[in-house]
Scaffold this active site. Sequence first.
Site, mmCIF file in Angstrom:
data_model
loop_
_atom_site.group_PDB
_atom_site.id
_atom_site.type_symbol
_atom_site.label_atom_id
_atom_site.label_comp_id
_atom_site.label_asym_id
_atom_site.label_seq_id
_atom_site.Cartn_x
_atom_site.Cartn_y
_atom_site.Cartn_z
ATOM 1 N N LYS A 22 -2.634 -6.347 12.206
ATOM 2 C CA LYS A 22 -3.093 -7.625 12.774
ATOM 3 C C LYS A 22 -1.913 -8.581 12.980
ATOM 4 C CE LYS A 22 -4.925 -10.929 10.008
ATOM 5 N NZ LYS A 22 -4.213 -12.205 10.215
ATOM 6 N N ASN A 23 -1.087 -8.721 11.946
ATOM 7 C CA ASN A 23 -0.021 -9.722 12.017
ATOM 8 C C ASN A 23 1.129 -9.324 12.933
ATOM 9 O OD1 ASN A 23 -1.467 -11.350 10.372
ATOM 10 N ND2 ASN A 23 -0.137 -11.170 8.571
ATOM 11 N N ARG A 92 -5.243 -19.774 13.008
ATOM 12 C CA ARG A 92 -3.989 -20.502 12.983
ATOM 13 C C ARG A 92 -2.897 -19.830 13.819
ATOM 14 N NH1 ARG A 92 -0.362 -23.561 9.982
ATOM 15 N NH2 ARG A 92 1.509 -22.321 9.975
ATOM 16 N N CYS A 116 -6.063 -25.293 6.279
ATOM 17 C CA CYS A 116 -6.912 -24.118 6.185
ATOM 18 C C CYS A 116 -7.131 -23.859 4.709
ATOM 19 C CB CYS A 116 -6.291 -22.919 6.857
ATOM 20 S SG CYS A 116 -4.979 -22.182 5.923
ATOM 21 N N ARG A 121 -0.318 -25.727 5.427
ATOM 22 C CA ARG A 121 0.268 -24.895 6.478
ATOM 23 C C ARG A 121 0.655 -25.665 7.753
ATOM 24 N NH1 ARG A 121 -3.000 -19.260 6.624
ATOM 25 N NH2 ARG A 121 -1.032 -18.401 7.287
ATOM 26 N N PRO A 122 1.595 -26.578 7.646
ATOM 27 C CA PRO A 122 2.027 -27.313 8.849
ATOM 28 C C PRO A 122 2.810 -26.429 9.824
ATOM 29 C CG PRO A 122 3.363 -27.924 6.951
ATOM 30 C CD PRO A 122 2.331 -26.963 6.447
ATOM 31 N N VAL A 123 3.074 -26.963 11.040
ATOM 32 C CA VAL A 123 3.857 -26.216 12.030
ATOM 33 C C VAL A 123 5.112 -27.004 12.429
ATOM 34 C CG1 VAL A 123 1.967 -24.821 12.946
ATOM 35 C CG2 VAL A 123 2.387 -27.084 13.914
ATOM 36 N N ASP A 124 5.563 -27.867 11.504
ATOM 37 C CA ASP A 124 6.722 -28.716 11.802
ATOM 38 C C ASP A 124 7.972 -27.911 12.166
ATOM 39 O OD1 ASP A 124 6.290 -28.046 8.998
ATOM 40 O OD2 ASP A 124 8.172 -29.086 8.609
ATOM 41 N N GLN A 125 8.132 -26.736 11.570
ATOM 42 C CA GLN A 125 9.341 -25.948 11.838
ATOM 43 C C GLN A 125 9.331 -25.374 13.251
ATOM 44 O OE1 GLN A 125 11.828 -25.955 9.487
ATOM 45 N NE2 GLN A 125 10.379 -27.348 8.526
ATOM 46 N N ASP A 304 0.234 -11.888 0.870
ATOM 47 C CA ASP A 304 -1.022 -11.315 1.370
ATOM 48 C C ASP A 304 -1.548 -10.177 0.488
ATOM 49 O OD1 ASP A 304 -1.094 -13.122 3.404
ATOM 50 O OD2 ASP A 304 -0.556 -11.727 5.003
ATOM 51 N N ILE A 326 4.436 -18.969 -2.101
ATOM 52 C CA ILE A 326 4.403 -19.239 -0.653
ATOM 53 C C ILE A 326 3.368 -20.315 -0.302
ATOM 54 C CG2 ILE A 326 4.140 -18.229 1.653
ATOM 55 C CD1 ILE A 326 6.380 -16.830 0.359
ATOM 56 N N ARG A 396 -12.188 -10.591 10.264
ATOM 57 C CA ARG A 396 -11.007 -11.104 10.962
ATOM 58 C C ARG A 396 -9.822 -10.166 10.794
ATOM 59 N NH1 ARG A 396 -9.012 -16.169 8.658
ATOM 60 N NH2 ARG A 396 -7.334 -15.462 9.983
HETATM 61 C C1 UD1 Z 1 2.197 -15.423 8.194
HETATM 62 C C2 UD1 Z 1 1.091 -14.407 8.166
HETATM 63 C C3 UD1 Z 1 0.229 -14.598 6.914
HETATM 64 C C4 UD1 Z 1 1.104 -14.602 5.662
HETATM 65 C C5 UD1 Z 1 2.269 -15.575 5.809
HETATM 66 C C6 UD1 Z 1 3.266 -15.484 4.668
HETATM 67 C C7 UD1 Z 1 0.700 -13.999 10.515
HETATM 68 C C8 UD1 Z 1 -0.200 -14.143 11.691
HETATM 69 N N1 UD1 Z 1 0.303 -14.553 9.362
HETATM 70 O O1 UD1 Z 1 1.569 -16.709 8.267
HETATM 71 O O2 UD1 Z 1 -0.712 -13.538 6.861
HETATM 72 O O3 UD1 Z 1 0.323 -14.973 4.557
HETATM 73 O O4 UD1 Z 1 2.984 -15.330 7.024
HETATM 74 O O5 UD1 Z 1 3.771 -14.205 4.569
HETATM 75 O O6 UD1 Z 1 1.725 -13.355 10.605
HETATM 76 N N2 UD1 Z 1 5.478 -23.796 6.622
HETATM 77 C C9 UD1 Z 1 5.772 -25.119 6.841
HETATM 78 N N3 UD1 Z 1 6.070 -25.525 8.120
HETATM 79 C C10 UD1 Z 1 6.063 -24.670 9.194
HETATM 80 C C11 UD1 Z 1 5.761 -23.316 8.944
HETATM 81 C C12 UD1 Z 1 5.484 -22.904 7.655
HETATM 82 O O7 UD1 Z 1 5.790 -25.943 5.922
HETATM 83 O O8 UD1 Z 1 6.319 -25.094 10.319
HETATM 84 C C13 UD1 Z 1 5.194 -23.325 5.246
HETATM 85 C C14 UD1 Z 1 3.752 -22.850 5.073
HETATM 86 O O9 UD1 Z 1 2.879 -23.915 4.801
HETATM 87 C C15 UD1 Z 1 3.894 -21.885 3.911
HETATM 88 C C16 UD1 Z 1 5.277 -21.253 4.150
HETATM 89 O O10 UD1 Z 1 5.973 -22.179 4.989
HETATM 90 O O11 UD1 Z 1 3.894 -22.569 2.698
HETATM 91 C C17 UD1 Z 1 5.261 -19.893 4.807
HETATM 92 O O12 UD1 Z 1 4.368 -19.925 5.913
HETATM 93 P P1 UD1 Z 1 4.550 -18.973 7.189
HETATM 94 O O13 UD1 Z 1 5.490 -17.867 6.894
HETATM 95 O O14 UD1 Z 1 4.829 -19.833 8.366
HETATM 96 O O15 UD1 Z 1 3.086 -18.387 7.332
HETATM 97 P P2 UD1 Z 1 2.418 -17.984 8.687
HETATM 98 O O16 UD1 Z 1 3.490 -17.559 9.632
HETATM 99 O O17 UD1 Z 1 1.446 -19.008 9.112
#
Ligand code: UD1
Length: 416
Positions: A22-23, A92, A116, A121-125, A304, A326, A396
């Site tokens: 899936k990922n 997400r 969630c 889980r922000p997307v700031d990066q 996971d 994480i 899912r």
């Molecule tokens: C992906 C996986 C998910 C897995 C996770 C960690 C997919 C579709 N999903 O999720 O199954 O649990 O990796 O291995 O591949 N963060 C920020 N800002 C950002 C991005 C991330 O603060 O812009 C934080 C997140 O809140 C979290 C950490 O960084 O605490 C890691 O998150 P991230 O690796 O981004 O997870 P996903 O890519 O969403």
Amino acid sequence: MDKLLIEGGPRLAGEIAISGAKNAALPLLCAALLTRDPVTFTHVPDLNDIGTMLRLLAQMGVKVEREGSTVTLDAGGLDTPVAPYELVKTMRASILVLGPLVARMGEARVSLPGGCAIGARPVDQHIKGLQAMGAEIAVEQGYVHARTARLKGARLFTDMVTVTGTENLMMAACLAAGETVIENAAREPEVVDLANCLVAMGARISGAGTDVIRIQGVESLHGTTHRIMPDRIETGTYLCAAAATGGDVRLTGTSACYLDAVVDKLMDAGCEIETGRDFIHLHASRRLTAVSIRTAPYPAFPTDMQAQFMAINTVAEGTAVIRETIFENRYMHAVELIRLGADIRIDGNTAVVQGKPALEGATVMATDLRASASLVIAGLVARGETLVERIYHLDRGYEHLEQKLAALGARVRRVR
Ligand code: UD1
């Protein structure tokens, strides 16, 4: 809403095939946005998240053809670079359209995923990276609105290791002018699978699988055919289910090279494991020994798989300490496992699990995808019947879960 009724007890035995990941599939489907040519993916799992992503792409003007596990996407007519809240809120990973859309169309409007069940889980990066590449970004009315003439290559450093963040920026950089370097990049095998497909589409990428990825931007990408890698988390989940029930299970179409940390811990727990190029065979002949784990980015132990290991520790001999580094709120399964009789204490990001000889079946509620998997594993070993509610989470991310478990001799039934 569907529920899963599990009668605990049977030892899992037999052979099943592992599905496409899936990922890996979710970012790969988004990569098709980067070209006007058709891109074909094989071994695409039949999952609700995949259906959501295909609907999202279709409403942008992408032609979608799906036949069994083969999906062909034609983004030649891509005309609506918008990801609406209604679709993004259920998944997400929809944020993965952002990078490709800005890179190819010079514009994107993508709803913010919001919080969630497993944390903020922000997307700031993702946003910071695209800004560094020259995109103008405004966050208005819950949407990220990004615009640029053409992205420019840049040196990017993410504050933490982010998997979808790395994937989004890597895809965007493929069509940027000049070189992009992503430092502190995620090293997950799904990032490598995505990079392999992008290279087959004409991208110039090196370093995927290490923490520094270099991308030389090109003018355009072309079509290709790509087979999705096996799902390492599905693999790990069935290994845990087999281990907890004292089973003997062979998983095909998968490889231990994607989950060394998990296989290592299962051996520490007392399982015998034989691995080949495309199979893993697990044999568990006695009660498991408790194993402590600490989640961290790949190649360390995956977050996971944390919930599934909590489940096997509930019936193991001894005490396990689990540290989740994480996500800040990823222990919702613990309270449900306690309903089955487990002995678990939570203190911040640490969980202490004292193994018990047995669990007792009960009604429990699934709260997120991997939490649900842990409840299924617990249900398989609990005495009597366990009813897992809200299994839409499982749909899912686990393809044909009941059929696969039944093929291994589990007594599971979907009830409405
Ligand atoms: C992906 C996986 C998910 C897995 C996770 C960690 C997919 C579709 N999903 O999720 O199954 O649990 O990796 O291995 O591949 N963060 C920020 N800002 C950002 C991005 C991330 O603060 O812009 C934080 C997140 O809140 C979290 C950490 O960084 O605490 C890691 O998150 P991230 O690796 O981004 O997870 P996903 O890519 O969403």
